[in-house]
Scaffold this motif. Structure first.
Motif, PDB file in Angstrom:
ATOM      1  N   THR A   1      46.640  35.753  40.797  1.00 13.16           N
ATOM      2  CA  THR A   1      45.280  35.443  40.605  1.00 13.16           C
ATOM      3  C   THR A   1      44.894  34.189  40.138  1.00 13.16           C
ATOM      4  OG1 THR A   1      43.205  36.733  39.745  1.00 13.16           O
ATOM      5  CG2 THR A   1      44.960  36.585  38.344  1.00 13.16           C
ATOM      6  N   GLU A   2      43.862  33.667  40.169  1.00 10.75           N
ATOM      7  CA  GLU A   2      43.318  32.416  39.689  1.00 10.75           C
ATOM      8  C   GLU A   2      43.219  32.524  38.197  1.00 10.75           C
ATOM      9  OE1 GLU A   2      41.037  29.032  38.254  1.00 10.75           O
ATOM     10  OE2 GLU A   2      40.389  31.121  38.185  1.00 10.75           O
ATOM     11  N   GLU A   3      43.619  31.315  37.591  1.00 16.18           N
ATOM     12  CA  GLU A   3      43.712  31.412  36.203  1.00 16.18           C
ATOM     13  C   GLU A   3      42.648  31.773  35.131  1.00 16.18           C
ATOM     14  OE1 GLU A   3      45.228  27.400  35.287  1.00 16.18           O
ATOM     15  OE2 GLU A   3      43.350  26.564  35.853  1.00 16.18           O
ATOM     16  N   GLY A   4      41.524  31.763  35.645  1.00 19.70           N
ATOM     17  CA  GLY A   4      40.154  31.983  34.957  1.00 19.70           C
ATOM     18  C   GLY A   4      39.758  33.653  35.474  1.00 19.70           C
ATOM     19  N   SER A   5      40.519  34.173  36.171  1.00 16.43           N
ATOM     20  CA  SER A   5      39.981  35.534  36.898  1.00 16.43           C
ATOM     21  C   SER A   5      39.417  36.619  35.882  1.00 16.43           C
ATOM     22  CB  SER A   5      41.029  35.909  37.770  1.00 16.43           C
ATOM     23  OG  SER A   5      42.168  36.495  37.214  1.00 16.43           O
ATOM     24  N   HIS A   6      38.779  37.278  36.299  1.00 17.18           N
ATOM     25  CA  HIS A   6      38.204  38.506  35.638  1.00 17.18           C
ATOM     26  C   HIS A   6      39.341  39.577  34.980  1.00 17.18           C
ATOM     27  CE1 HIS A   6      35.865  41.916  34.519  1.00 17.18           C
ATOM     28  NE2 HIS A   6      34.660  41.054  34.611  1.00 17.18           N
TER      29      HIS A   6
ATOM     30  N   LEU B   1      47.383  31.286  38.508  1.00 18.46           N
ATOM     31  CA  LEU B   1      47.647  30.315  39.166  1.00 18.46           C
ATOM     32  C   LEU B   1      46.243  29.248  38.892  1.00 18.46           C
ATOM     33  CD1 LEU B   1      48.502  31.946  42.795  1.00 18.46           C
ATOM     34  CD2 LEU B   1      50.134  31.376  40.698  1.00 18.46           C
ATOM     35  N   PRO B   2      46.752  27.880  38.959  1.00 17.60           N
ATOM     36  CA  PRO B   2      45.603  26.987  38.786  1.00 17.60           C
ATOM     37  C   PRO B   2      44.769  26.952  39.953  1.00 17.60           C
ATOM     38  CG  PRO B   2      47.776  25.974  39.417  1.00 17.60           C
ATOM     39  CD  PRO B   2      48.157  27.348  39.104  1.00 17.60           C
ATOM     40  N   GLY B   3      43.545  26.791  39.768  1.00 15.11           N
ATOM     41  CA  GLY B   3      42.397  26.644  40.853  1.00 15.11           C
ATOM     42  C   GLY B   3      41.486  25.697  40.297  1.00 15.11           C
ATOM     43  N   GLU B   4      40.372  25.651  41.463  1.00 17.88           N
ATOM     44  CA  GLU B   4      39.455  24.638  41.321  1.00 17.88           C
ATOM     45  C   GLU B   4      38.076  25.662  41.199  1.00 17.88           C
ATOM     46  OE1 GLU B   4      37.029  20.829  43.105  1.00 17.88           O
ATOM     47  OE2 GLU B   4      39.235  21.046  43.430  1.00 17.88           O
ATOM     48  N   ARG B   5      37.355  25.797  40.044  1.00 17.18           N
ATOM     49  CA  ARG B   5      36.258  26.362  39.748  1.00 17.18           C
ATOM     50  C   ARG B   5      36.469  27.962  40.614  1.00 17.18           C
ATOM     51  NH1 ARG B   5      31.351  25.092  42.118  1.00 17.18           N
ATOM     52  NH2 ARG B   5      30.320  26.047  40.343  1.00 17.18           N
ATOM     53  N   GLY B   6      37.645  28.436  40.441  1.00 16.63           N
ATOM     54  CA  GLY B   6      38.040  29.987  40.638  1.00 16.63           C
ATOM     55  C   GLY B   6      38.529  29.900  41.916  1.00 16.63           C
ATOM     56  N   LEU B   7      38.745  28.860  42.850  1.00 19.64           N
ATOM     57  CA  LEU B   7      39.333  28.753  44.306  1.00 19.64           C
ATOM     58  C   LEU B   7      40.790  28.333  43.978  1.00 19.64           C
ATOM     59  CD1 LEU B   7      36.480  27.542  46.171  1.00 19.64           C
ATOM     60  CD2 LEU B   7      36.872  29.614  45.772  1.00 19.64           C
ATOM     61  N   LEU B   8      41.575  28.968  45.005  1.00 14.10           N
ATOM     62  CA  LEU B   8      42.803  28.687  45.200  1.00 14.10           C
ATOM     63  C   LEU B   8      43.038  27.870  46.614  1.00 14.10           C
ATOM     64  CD1 LEU B   8      44.386  31.984  44.018  1.00 14.10           C
ATOM     65  CD2 LEU B   8      44.375  30.063  42.551  1.00 14.10           C
ATOM     66  N   THR B   9      44.125  27.287  46.460  1.00 11.08           N
ATOM     67  CA  THR B   9      44.583  26.414  47.810  1.00 11.08           C
ATOM     68  C   THR B   9      45.518  27.313  48.467  1.00 11.08           C
ATOM     69  OG1 THR B   9      46.339  25.127  46.970  1.00 11.08           O
ATOM     70  CG2 THR B   9      43.988  24.268  46.977  1.00 11.08           C
ATOM     71  N   PRO B  10      45.849  27.269  49.687  1.00  7.50           N
ATOM     72  CA  PRO B  10      47.060  27.970  50.608  1.00  7.50           C
ATOM     73  C   PRO B  10      48.144  27.582  49.674  1.00  7.50           C
ATOM     74  CG  PRO B  10      45.316  27.337  52.129  1.00  7.50           C
ATOM     75  CD  PRO B  10      44.939  26.473  50.887  1.00  7.50           C
TER      76      PRO B  10
ATOM     77  N   GLY C   1      43.684  43.734  29.580  1.00  9.19           N
ATOM     78  CA  GLY C   1      45.062  43.941  29.673  1.00  9.19           C
ATOM     79  C   GLY C   1      45.501  45.190  30.542  1.00  9.19           C
ATOM     80  N   ALA C   2      44.384  45.527  31.260  1.00  5.84           N
ATOM     81  CA  ALA C   2      44.632  46.748  32.117  1.00  5.84           C
ATOM     82  C   ALA C   2      45.759  46.601  33.098  1.00  5.84           C
ATOM     83  CB  ALA C   2      43.115  47.282  32.835  1.00  5.84           C
ATOM     84  N   VAL C   3      45.973  45.430  33.660  1.00  3.78           N
ATOM     85  CA  VAL C   3      46.654  45.239  34.836  1.00  3.78           C
ATOM     86  C   VAL C   3      48.122  45.849  34.600  1.00  3.78           C
ATOM     87  CG1 VAL C   3      47.836  43.944  36.561  1.00  3.78           C
ATOM     88  CG2 VAL C   3      45.515  43.450  36.019  1.00  3.78           C
ATOM     89  N   PRO C   4      48.622  45.126  33.355  1.00  3.31           N
ATOM     90  CA  PRO C   4      49.943  45.929  32.905  1.00  3.31           C
ATOM     91  C   PRO C   4      49.855  47.156  32.297  1.00  3.31           C
ATOM     92  CG  PRO C   4      49.155  43.950  31.306  1.00  3.31           C
ATOM     93  CD  PRO C   4      48.403  44.096  32.510  1.00  3.31           C
ATOM     94  N   ALA C   5      48.902  47.455  31.624  1.00  2.21           N
ATOM     95  CA  ALA C   5      48.679  48.492  30.662  1.00  2.21           C
ATOM     96  C   ALA C   5      48.561  49.811  31.623  1.00  2.21           C
ATOM     97  CB  ALA C   5      47.688  48.659  29.732  1.00  2.21           C
ATOM     98  N   LEU C   6      47.693  49.673  32.680  1.00  2.00           N
ATOM     99  CA  LEU C   6      47.539  51.007  33.617  1.00  2.00           C
ATOM    100  C   LEU C   6      48.619  50.967  34.548  1.00  2.00           C
ATOM    101  CD1 LEU C   6      43.740  50.787  34.405  1.00  2.00           C
ATOM    102  CD2 LEU C   6      44.888  52.423  32.689  1.00  2.00           C
ATOM    103  N   TRP C   7      49.147  49.695  35.026  1.00  2.00           N
ATOM    104  CA  TRP C   7      49.966  50.151  36.503  1.00  2.00           C
ATOM    105  C   TRP C   7      51.323  49.338  36.384  1.00  2.00           C
ATOM    106  CZ3 TRP C   7      46.967  52.948  38.891  1.00  2.00           C
ATOM    107  CH2 TRP C   7      45.671  52.791  38.605  1.00  2.00           C
ATOM    108  N   GLY C   8      51.555  48.706  34.867  1.00  2.00           N
ATOM    109  CA  GLY C   8      52.958  48.103  35.038  1.00  2.00           C
ATOM    110  C   GLY C   8      53.136  47.078  35.930  1.00  2.00           C
ATOM    111  N   VAL C   9      52.070  46.445  36.334  1.00  2.00           N
ATOM    112  CA  VAL C   9      52.080  45.342  37.202  1.00  2.00           C
ATOM    113  C   VAL C   9      51.846  44.011  36.231  1.00  2.00           C
ATOM    114  CG1 VAL C   9      50.800  44.082  39.101  1.00  2.00           C
ATOM    115  CG2 VAL C   9      50.997  46.559  38.986  1.00  2.00           C
ATOM    116  N   GLN C  10      52.624  42.870  36.656  1.00  2.00           N
ATOM    117  CA  GLN C  10      52.752  41.674  36.049  1.00  2.00           C
ATOM    118  C   GLN C  10      51.567  40.616  36.723  1.00  2.00           C
ATOM    119  OE1 GLN C  10      56.411  39.722  34.995  1.00  2.00           O
ATOM    120  NE2 GLN C  10      55.843  37.827  36.383  1.00  2.00           N
ATOM    121  N   PRO C  11      50.671  40.224  36.117  1.00  2.00           N
ATOM    122  CA  PRO C  11      49.856  39.064  36.561  1.00  2.00           C
ATOM    123  C   PRO C  11      50.051  37.617  36.636  1.00  2.00           C
ATOM    124  CG  PRO C  11      49.003  39.941  34.623  1.00  2.00           C
ATOM    125  CD  PRO C  11      50.226  40.628  34.750  1.00  2.00           C
ATOM    126  N   ALA C  12      50.073  36.919  37.677  1.00  2.00           N
ATOM    127  CA  ALA C  12      50.624  35.507  37.508  1.00  2.00           C
ATOM    128  C   ALA C  12      49.418  34.845  37.790  1.00  2.00           C
ATOM    129  CB  ALA C  12      51.555  35.545  38.829  1.00  2.00           C
TER     130      ALA C  12
END
Length: 160
Positions: free
Chosen positions: A80-85, A105-114, A92-103
């Motif tokens: 997910t983009e570094e400023g994401s909701h 990523l640097p973006g520009e105004r919320g947008l990522l590049t391929p 902290g719901a992603v790891p707390a509810l699902w045991g999933v690690q968020p990563a």
């Protein structure tokens, strides 16, 4: 003309007419499929999107968490983009509810590049979490309400 505040669903306040409609609405238990308003909304959305079914959830946070839970398993990773909701406003719901690690990523105004997305996907290795999901926020809150251009959102999951 009175401005309309679209910052968040949590700042939206119903008008007197909306309150009357709410008070007079026919209701039922949505868990048992007995709420006619929710059923009509879900049916209408599914029809418009050409889907078999739809489910109403009252918040973006709830929708995000349902999507992560549906697509990921414990030990997976969501990009997910570094400023994401999901990183900043969901407690902290992603790891707390699902045991999933968020990563993040640097973006520009919320947008990522391929290129950024492709570089972040982990190789298949027992020491790595499995990169399982890409979360794109649209519109992007911390990006100033940035909207993903349709073509660009389709590009971020392909090789550059």
């Amino acid at each position: 003309m009175k401005p309309i505040d679209f910052r968040s669903d949590t700042v939206t306040k119903p008008t007197p007419a909306m309150r009357r409609l709410i008070a007079d609405a026919e209701v039922g238990d949505d868990v048992y499929g007995e709420d006619p308003t929710v059923r009509r909304l879900e049916e209408r959305v599914a029809e418009r999107l050409g889907l078999e079914a739809a489910v109403f959830v009252p918040s973006g946070t709830q929708a995000n968490q349902i999507a992560i839970g549906a697509h990921c398993r414990t030990g997976d990773e969501v990009l997910t983009e570094e400023g994401s909701h999901i990183l900043h406003y969901e407690g902290g719901a992603v790891p707390a509810l699902w045991g999933v690690q968020p990563a993040a990523l640097p973006g520009e105004r919320g947008l990522l590049t391929p290129r950024t997305v492709t570089a972040a996907v982990r190789e298949d290795n027992i020491h790595n979490p499995r990169t399982r999901l890409l979360s794109l926020e649209n519109t992007h809150n911390r990006g100033g309400g940035t909207v993903w251009p349709l073509e660009r959102s389709g590009q971020v999951h392909r090789e550059p």
